[in-house]
Design a protein around this motif. Structure first.
Motif, PDB file in Angstrom:
ATOM      1  N   LYS A   4       5.816  -3.674   6.074  1.00  0.00           N
ATOM      2  CA  LYS A   4       6.385  -3.384   7.456  1.00  0.00           C
ATOM      3  C   LYS A   4       5.317  -4.145   8.325  1.00  0.00           C
ATOM      4  CE  LYS A   4       8.612   1.167   6.316  1.00  0.00           C
ATOM      5  NZ  LYS A   4       8.295   2.708   6.555  1.00  0.00           N
ATOM      6  N   ASN A   5       5.699  -4.016   9.475  1.00  0.00           N
ATOM      7  CA  ASN A   5       4.717  -4.717  10.847  1.00  0.00           C
ATOM      8  C   ASN A   5       3.365  -3.986  10.675  1.00  0.00           C
ATOM      9  OD1 ASN A   5       7.092  -5.851  10.941  1.00  0.00           O
ATOM     10  ND2 ASN A   5       7.417  -5.356  13.149  1.00  0.00           N
ATOM     11  N   TYR A   6       2.349  -4.712  11.017  1.00  0.00           N
ATOM     12  CA  TYR A   6       1.010  -4.232  11.158  1.00  0.00           C
ATOM     13  C   TYR A   6       0.777  -3.953  12.777  1.00  0.00           C
ATOM     14  CZ  TYR A   6      -0.268  -5.506   6.353  1.00  0.00           C
ATOM     15  OH  TYR A   6      -0.492  -5.637   5.068  1.00  0.00           O
ATOM     16  N   SER A   7       0.467  -2.526  13.002  1.00  0.00           N
ATOM     17  CA  SER A   7       0.320  -2.117  14.443  1.00  0.00           C
ATOM     18  C   SER A   7      -1.284  -2.710  14.473  1.00  0.00           C
ATOM     19  CB  SER A   7       0.581  -0.809  14.613  1.00  0.00           C
ATOM     20  OG  SER A   7      -0.584  -0.171  13.706  1.00  0.00           O
ATOM     21  N   LYS A   8      -1.566  -2.749  15.997  1.00  0.00           N
ATOM     22  CA  LYS A   8      -3.156  -2.748  16.283  1.00  0.00           C
ATOM     23  C   LYS A   8      -4.192  -1.788  15.361  1.00  0.00           C
ATOM     24  CE  LYS A   8      -6.327  -3.379  20.071  1.00  0.00           C
ATOM     25  NZ  LYS A   8      -6.507  -3.094  21.550  1.00  0.00           N
ATOM     26  N   GLN A   9      -3.437  -0.686  15.241  1.00  0.00           N
ATOM     27  CA  GLN A   9      -4.189   0.287  14.192  1.00  0.00           C
ATOM     28  C   GLN A   9      -4.577  -0.036  12.798  1.00  0.00           C
ATOM     29  OE1 GLN A   9      -2.954   4.350  13.376  1.00  0.00           O
ATOM     30  NE2 GLN A   9      -4.774   5.216  13.873  1.00  0.00           N
ATOM     31  N   ASP A  10      -3.120  -0.597  12.344  1.00  0.00           N
ATOM     32  CA  ASP A  10      -3.411  -1.187  11.170  1.00  0.00           C
ATOM     33  C   ASP A  10      -4.327  -2.238  10.781  1.00  0.00           C
ATOM     34  OD1 ASP A  10      -1.376   0.378   9.998  1.00  0.00           O
ATOM     35  OD2 ASP A  10       0.283  -0.919  10.912  1.00  0.00           O
ATOM     36  N   THR A  11      -4.285  -3.240  11.758  1.00  0.00           N
ATOM     37  CA  THR A  11      -5.197  -4.172  11.473  1.00  0.00           C
ATOM     38  C   THR A  11      -6.869  -3.559  11.594  1.00  0.00           C
ATOM     39  OG1 THR A  11      -4.978  -4.999  13.931  1.00  0.00           O
ATOM     40  CG2 THR A  11      -3.645  -5.742  12.517  1.00  0.00           C
ATOM     41  N   SER A  12      -7.044  -2.721  12.659  1.00  0.00           N
ATOM     42  CA  SER A  12      -8.348  -2.135  12.789  1.00  0.00           C
ATOM     43  C   SER A  12      -8.788  -1.599  11.581  1.00  0.00           C
ATOM     44  CB  SER A  12      -8.394  -1.280  13.857  1.00  0.00           C
ATOM     45  OG  SER A  12      -8.184  -1.628  15.093  1.00  0.00           O
ATOM     46  N   ILE A  13      -7.957  -0.772  10.794  1.00  0.00           N
ATOM     47  CA  ILE A  13      -8.025  -0.211   9.763  1.00  0.00           C
ATOM     48  C   ILE A  13      -8.539  -1.117   8.671  1.00  0.00           C
ATOM     49  CG2 ILE A  13      -7.193   1.161   7.776  1.00  0.00           C
ATOM     50  CD1 ILE A  13      -5.413   2.753   9.900  1.00  0.00           C
ATOM     51  N   LEU A  14      -7.771  -2.272   8.479  1.00  0.00           N
ATOM     52  CA  LEU A  14      -8.006  -3.004   7.495  1.00  0.00           C
ATOM     53  C   LEU A  14      -9.488  -3.643   7.624  1.00  0.00           C
ATOM     54  CD1 LEU A  14      -4.324  -4.688   6.861  1.00  0.00           C
ATOM     55  CD2 LEU A  14      -5.914  -3.697   5.264  1.00  0.00           C
ATOM     56  N   LYS A  15      -9.549  -4.113   8.634  1.00  0.00           N
ATOM     57  CA  LYS A  15     -10.995  -4.653   9.289  1.00  0.00           C
ATOM     58  C   LYS A  15     -12.061  -3.785   8.885  1.00  0.00           C
ATOM     59  CE  LYS A  15      -9.494  -6.278  13.332  1.00  0.00           C
ATOM     60  NZ  LYS A  15      -9.879  -6.810  14.626  1.00  0.00           N
ATOM     61  N   GLY A  16     -11.835  -2.478   9.254  1.00  0.00           N
ATOM     62  CA  GLY A  16     -12.853  -1.557   9.038  1.00  0.00           C
ATOM     63  C   GLY A  16     -13.363  -1.510   7.527  1.00  0.00           C
ATOM     64  N   PHE A  17     -12.149  -1.523   6.945  1.00  0.00           N
ATOM     65  CA  PHE A  17     -12.516  -1.255   5.321  1.00  0.00           C
ATOM     66  C   PHE A  17     -13.136  -2.746   4.904  1.00  0.00           C
ATOM     67  CE2 PHE A  17     -11.045  -2.492   1.121  1.00  0.00           C
ATOM     68  CZ  PHE A  17     -11.565  -1.288   0.273  1.00  0.00           C
ATOM     69  N   ALA A  18     -12.733  -3.803   5.302  1.00  0.00           N
ATOM     70  CA  ALA A  18     -13.469  -5.250   5.229  1.00  0.00           C
ATOM     71  C   ALA A  18     -14.773  -5.031   5.561  1.00  0.00           C
ATOM     72  CB  ALA A  18     -12.658  -5.973   5.774  1.00  0.00           C
ATOM     73  N   ILE A  19     -15.129  -4.678   6.535  1.00  0.00           N
ATOM     74  CA  ILE A  19     -16.668  -4.619   7.216  1.00  0.00           C
ATOM     75  C   ILE A  19     -17.427  -3.965   6.383  1.00  0.00           C
ATOM     76  CG2 ILE A  19     -16.640  -3.070   8.825  1.00  0.00           C
ATOM     77  CD1 ILE A  19     -18.440  -6.629   8.989  1.00  0.00           C
ATOM     78  N   ILE A  20     -17.050  -2.687   5.835  1.00  0.00           N
ATOM     79  CA  ILE A  20     -17.972  -1.790   5.049  1.00  0.00           C
ATOM     80  C   ILE A  20     -18.032  -2.601   3.838  1.00  0.00           C
ATOM     81  CG2 ILE A  20     -17.904   0.483   3.948  1.00  0.00           C
ATOM     82  CD1 ILE A  20     -16.238   1.653   6.266  1.00  0.00           C
ATOM     83  N   CYS A  21     -17.003  -3.034   3.298  1.00  0.00           N
ATOM     84  CA  CYS A  21     -17.267  -3.916   1.747  1.00  0.00           C
ATOM     85  C   CYS A  21     -18.388  -4.843   2.093  1.00  0.00           C
ATOM     86  CB  CYS A  21     -16.059  -4.260   1.321  1.00  0.00           C
ATOM     87  SG  CYS A  21     -14.926  -3.009   0.766  1.00  0.00           S
TER      88      CYS A  21
END
Length: 355
Positions: A4-21
């Motif tokens: 499904k389409n990514y909302s602004k929150q979706d992209t933030s969640i993915l970036k949040g997970f990425a920066i922690i990693c």
């Protein structure tokens, strides 16, 4: 599965997970046991070290997981960048020069913020001025050419290699956008062929010479970037679950066989896309994890900018005073909390430089 389409929150969640990693990877891979990672080049020793060290020191599981796998958070950032830029361009088209200048006007202040805080933190922590020792290296960073110069990609501050890569992708984006918009999946596979041909020539025929790595530059990461662009054009796209298992198989093979190694970055990105959609579909009324990841995603730029040069004192602490599995984790948490608060000051500096 329907992506499904990514909302602004979706992209933030993915970036949040990425920066922690990324932050934890860049911390833990300096601590023993450190297996190494197949990030810029392939080595069978790295995966062998990973499994042998987990077997010998299971208490270091968290250390080893982030040390070996954490760098794949970069692929999420690349994918999300392609996706977000494609959505933005679809709404408001810009001439190539306007687009590149616009992106540079946002990227350059972030690099300047990172350099300013690097200098300030070096003066405070080590009572010395870093400029004289790293003048040449910093000069390459200011022109975003450090990944094109032998031995300079990770000089001064390792994570900053990404600045040069993302600018290269920005420069190429308008052309990639038009090509994929017109030819869709055909364009995607043509670009994959181009990218992998270039990677194989570099990695296998000529090999990366004198630490000038293709995987620090755009040919090595076009697949993930273009996947983001492609999915932006294919909203609510239904993709067979077989694709996930094929990606998983390629990722596993790429850690053991050099011939599959170049495909691991796209494979892990596809796995992330499927995994996120799976967890997104789980009905949860209140999810504190989602809120935390969203928050870290929103500040991921400045977290990335300042975390690299703040590692040293906490790595020393982990090696000397807290040299145990739990001590390493404790030192990592202290490091991350410190970087977290520093990122707010960096954000203020970034906002001033944007004006």
């Amino acid at each position: 599965m329907t992506i499904k389409n990514y909302s602004k929150q979706d992209t933030s969640i993915l970036k949040g997970f990425a920066i922690i990693c990324i932050c934890l990877h860049n911390f833990f891979h300096h601590l023993a046991p450190s297996p190494g990672e197949n990030e810029f080049y392939f080595s069978l020793n790295h995966i062998n070290n990973f499994f042998s060290q987990i077997s010998e020191t299971p208490a270091e599981f968290i250390n080893l997981i982030f040390s070996y796998l954490g760098h794949y958070g970069v692929q999420i950032f690349i994918f999300i960048s392609g996706y977000g830029l494609a959505l933005s361009m679809a709404k408001r088209k810009k001439p190539w020069i306007n687009f590149v200048v616009d992106r540079l006007m946002k990227l350059y202040p972030l690099l300047l913020t990172a350099l300013i805080f690097y200098i300030l933190c070096t003066i405070v922590m080590y009572e010395r001025f870093p400029w004289s020792a790293h003048y040449e290296e910093m000069k390459y960073k200011l022109f975003f050419i450090h990944t094109l110069i032998p031995k300079q990609g990770t000089s001064v501050n390792g994570p900053w290699w990404f600045f040069a890569l993302i600018l290269q992708l920005y420069i190429l984006f308008p052309a990639l956008f038009k090509f994929i918009k017109k030819y869709k999946i055909k364009a995607f596979f043509i670009l994959l062929l181009f990218s992998y041909a270039w990677i194989f020539i570099s990695q296998y025929l000529f090999k990366d010479i004198d630490k000038l790595y293709l995987l620090q530059n755009f040919p090595g990461h076009i697949p993930e970037f273009c996947l983001g662009i492609l999915l932006a054009f294919n909203k609510n796209k239904k993709i067979s679950n077989i694709v996930f298992f094929v990606a998983l198989a390629i990722f596993c093979l790429g850690n053991f066989y050099k011939v599959f190694f170049p495909f691991t970055f796209l494979a892990v990105t596809i796995m992330f896309v499927f995994a996120y959609q799976f967890f997104k579909n789980i009905p949860i009324k209140k999810n504190i994890t989602k809120k935390i990841l969203t928050h870290f995603g929103e500040i991921s730029m400045t977290l990335f900018a300042v975390h690299g040069f703040m590692r040293a004192p906490f790595i020393t602490l982990a090696k000397q005073s807290l040299n145990s599995p739990w001590g390493h984790i404790y030192a990592a948490l202290l490091f991350f909390v410190t970087v977290y608060f520093l990122s707010f000051a960096a954000a203020r500096m970034y906002d001033l430089l944007l004006i």
